[in-house]
Design a protein around this motif. Structure first.
Motif, PDB file in Angstrom:
ATOM      1  N   GLU A  60      13.714  12.421 -11.121  1.00  0.00           N
ATOM      2  CA  GLU A  60      13.422  11.393 -10.119  1.00  0.00           C
ATOM      3  C   GLU A  60      13.187  12.024  -8.746  1.00  0.00           C
ATOM      4  N   ILE A  61      12.223  11.463  -8.017  1.00  0.00           N
ATOM      5  CA  ILE A  61      11.946  11.924  -6.654  1.00  0.00           C
ATOM      6  C   ILE A  61      12.528  10.896  -5.692  1.00  0.00           C
ATOM      7  N   ILE A  62      13.294  11.392  -4.734  1.00  0.00           N
ATOM      8  CA  ILE A  62      13.974  10.535  -3.755  1.00  0.00           C
ATOM      9  C   ILE A  62      13.355  10.778  -2.388  1.00  0.00           C
ATOM     10  N   ALA A  63      13.060   9.710  -1.667  1.00  0.00           N
ATOM     11  CA  ALA A  63      12.555   9.802  -0.292  1.00  0.00           C
ATOM     12  C   ALA A  63      13.453   8.939   0.593  1.00  0.00           C
ATOM     13  N   LEU A  64      14.172   9.590   1.504  1.00  0.00           N
ATOM     14  CA  LEU A  64      15.103   8.895   2.390  1.00  0.00           C
ATOM     15  C   LEU A  64      14.539   8.778   3.800  1.00  0.00           C
ATOM     16  N   SER A  65      14.878   7.682   4.451  1.00  0.00           N
ATOM     17  CA  SER A  65      14.478   7.468   5.840  1.00  0.00           C
ATOM     18  C   SER A  65      15.267   8.398   6.750  1.00  0.00           C
ATOM     19  N   PRO A  66      14.645   8.927   7.806  1.00  0.00           N
ATOM     20  CA  PRO A  66      15.361   9.804   8.729  1.00  0.00           C
ATOM     21  C   PRO A  66      16.079   9.047   9.847  1.00  0.00           C
TER      22      PRO A  66
ATOM     23  N   VAL B 186      13.343  18.209   1.996  1.00  0.00           N
ATOM     24  CA  VAL B 186      12.379  18.728   2.966  1.00  0.00           C
ATOM     25  C   VAL B 186      11.736  17.556   3.700  1.00  0.00           C
ATOM     26  N   SER B 187      11.302  17.817   4.904  1.00  0.00           N
ATOM     27  CA  SER B 187      10.635  16.809   5.718  1.00  0.00           C
ATOM     28  C   SER B 187       9.178  16.688   5.273  1.00  0.00           C
ATOM     29  N   VAL B 188       8.751  15.456   4.930  1.00  0.00           N
ATOM     30  CA  VAL B 188       7.380  15.207   4.511  1.00  0.00           C
ATOM     31  C   VAL B 188       6.754  14.224   5.487  1.00  0.00           C
TER      32      VAL B 188
ATOM     33  N   ASP C 235       4.934   9.511  10.799  1.00  0.00           N
ATOM     34  CA  ASP C 235       6.371   9.408  10.540  1.00  0.00           C
ATOM     35  C   ASP C 235       6.717  10.458   9.488  1.00  0.00           C
ATOM     36  N   PHE C 236       7.981  10.545   9.111  1.00  0.00           N
ATOM     37  CA  PHE C 236       8.351  11.480   8.049  1.00  0.00           C
ATOM     38  C   PHE C 236       9.505  10.924   7.244  1.00  0.00           C
ATOM     39  N   ALA C 237       9.701  11.521   6.082  1.00  0.00           N
ATOM     40  CA  ALA C 237      10.801  11.153   5.186  1.00  0.00           C
ATOM     41  C   ALA C 237      11.423  12.440   4.660  1.00  0.00           C
ATOM     42  N   TRP C 238      12.701  12.351   4.312  1.00  0.00           N
ATOM     43  CA  TRP C 238      13.394  13.471   3.664  1.00  0.00           C
ATOM     44  C   TRP C 238      13.208  13.302   2.169  1.00  0.00           C
ATOM     45  N   VAL C 239      12.505  14.229   1.536  1.00  0.00           N
ATOM     46  CA  VAL C 239      12.145  14.108   0.123  1.00  0.00           C
ATOM     47  C   VAL C 239      12.766  15.255  -0.675  1.00  0.00           C
ATOM     48  N   TYR C 240      13.336  14.904  -1.837  1.00  0.00           N
ATOM     49  CA  TYR C 240      13.881  15.914  -2.753  1.00  0.00           C
ATOM     50  C   TYR C 240      13.847  15.374  -4.177  1.00  0.00           C
ATOM     51  N   ARG C 241      14.105  16.256  -5.112  1.00  0.00           N
ATOM     52  CA  ARG C 241      14.094  15.890  -6.529  1.00  0.00           C
ATOM     53  C   ARG C 241      15.535  15.850  -7.032  1.00  0.00           C
ATOM     54  N   GLU C 242      15.856  14.799  -7.775  1.00  0.00           N
ATOM     55  CA  GLU C 242      17.170  14.650  -8.406  1.00  0.00           C
ATOM     56  C   GLU C 242      16.905  14.467  -9.892  1.00  0.00           C
ATOM     57  N   GLY C 243      16.929  15.569 -10.651  1.00  0.00           N
ATOM     58  CA  GLY C 243      16.546  15.522 -12.061  1.00  0.00           C
ATOM     59  C   GLY C 243      15.044  15.320 -12.152  1.00  0.00           C
TER      60      GLY C 243
ATOM     61  N   ASP D 238       0.822  -1.201   0.000  1.00  0.00           N
ATOM     62  CA  ASP D 238       0.000   0.000   0.000  1.00  0.00           C
ATOM     63  C   ASP D 238       0.856   1.250   0.000  1.00  0.00           C
ATOM     64  N   MET D 239       0.405   2.235  -0.745  1.00  0.00           N
ATOM     65  CA  MET D 239       1.081   3.531  -0.797  1.00  0.00           C
ATOM     66  C   MET D 239       0.255   4.524   0.015  1.00  0.00           C
ATOM     67  N   ILE D 240       0.951   5.386   0.753  1.00  0.00           N
ATOM     68  CA  ILE D 240       0.303   6.370   1.603  1.00  0.00           C
ATOM     69  C   ILE D 240       0.395   7.723   0.915  1.00  0.00           C
ATOM     70  N   THR D 241      -0.739   8.362   0.712  1.00  0.00           N
ATOM     71  CA  THR D 241      -0.761   9.666   0.060  1.00  0.00           C
ATOM     72  C   THR D 241      -0.432  10.754   1.076  1.00  0.00           C
ATOM     73  N   THR D 242       0.496  11.616   0.724  1.00  0.00           N
ATOM     74  CA  THR D 242       0.893  12.724   1.591  1.00  0.00           C
ATOM     75  C   THR D 242       0.173  13.999   1.158  1.00  0.00           C
ATOM     76  N   SER D 243       0.435  15.086   1.854  1.00  0.00           N
ATOM     77  CA  SER D 243      -0.195  16.368   1.521  1.00  0.00           C
ATOM     78  C   SER D 243       0.711  17.235   0.636  1.00  0.00           C
ATOM     79  N   VAL D 244       1.807  16.675   0.137  1.00  0.00           N
ATOM     80  CA  VAL D 244       2.771  17.425  -0.669  1.00  0.00           C
ATOM     81  C   VAL D 244       2.516  17.161  -2.155  1.00  0.00           C
ATOM     82  N   LYS D 245       2.405  18.246  -2.917  1.00  0.00           N
ATOM     83  CA  LYS D 245       2.215  18.114  -4.362  1.00  0.00           C
ATOM     84  C   LYS D 245       3.556  17.796  -5.016  1.00  0.00           C
ATOM     85  N   ILE D 246       3.515  16.975  -6.037  1.00  0.00           N
ATOM     86  CA  ILE D 246       4.731  16.584  -6.765  1.00  0.00           C
ATOM     87  C   ILE D 246       5.435  17.813  -7.335  1.00  0.00           C
TER      88      ILE D 246
END
Length: 166
Positions: free
Chosen positions: A91-97, A62-64, A81-89, A46-54
């Motif tokens: 591609e969207i990257i979400a890293l565990s804190p 940024v913390s999401v 919970d939260f993830a560190w999310v950023y764009r690389e080109g 299952d994927m969890i929808t966040t409140s952040v627009k792509i």
């Protein structure tokens, strides 16, 4: 003629009946416990929808925040919970804190000596922007990643897995 039941037979029948009910009372819950996982639905994908627009995601991490239901035995709780999310080109990257050293929470650009790195305050651990651990600092491995996706223009976060960028 009817057959008479002796006292010994009556005691045998009574004890066997009571013993059978007691055994069933112990075995049935154990059987239910053993086969219950076969009938539960899996929500691992299952994927969890966040409140952040792509479109709002930039190259700066940024913390999401995201919220999900966690089931511990029969107790269901809502966890944030939260993830560190950023764009690389593109591609969207979400890293565990969660730091791989002792499980502390890492933060982005809070160490003045290392402004473009993730910093773990527990033992001065450092990670690069892609989650790779900086040699010579305590972390033993790179930060984990979350699966990411899109739903109606919003970021979705899924299961955690090992870092594929390093």
């Amino acid at each position: 003629m009817s057959q008479k039941v002796t006292r010994r037979q009556f005691m045998n029948y009574s004890l066997m009946g009571v013993g059978s009910f007691m055994a069933a009372g112990m075995i049935l819950p154990m059987g239910r416990f053993a086969i219950d996982p076969l009938f539960t639905e899996s929500s691992a994908g299952d994927m969890i929808t966040t409140s952040v627009k792509i479109d709002d995601i930039t190259e700066e991490p940024v913390s999401v925040d995201f919220t999900f239901e966690q089931k511990d035995g029969w107790y269901v709780s809502e966890v944030t919970d939260f993830a560190w999310v950023y764009r690389e080109g593109n591609e969207i990257i979400a890293l565990s804190p969660v730091c791989k050293h002792l499980g502390c929470t890492v933060s982005w650009a809070t160490d003045s000596a290392n402004p473009d790195r993730f910093f773990c305050p527990c033992h001065n651990g450092l990670y690069e922007k892609n989650g790779a651990n900086v040699p010579g600092t305590p972390p033993r491995g790179p930060l984990d990643m979350f699966e990411v996706g899109e739903s109606d223009g919003y970021l979705t976060i899924g299961a955690i897995h090992e870092n594929e960028l390093v």
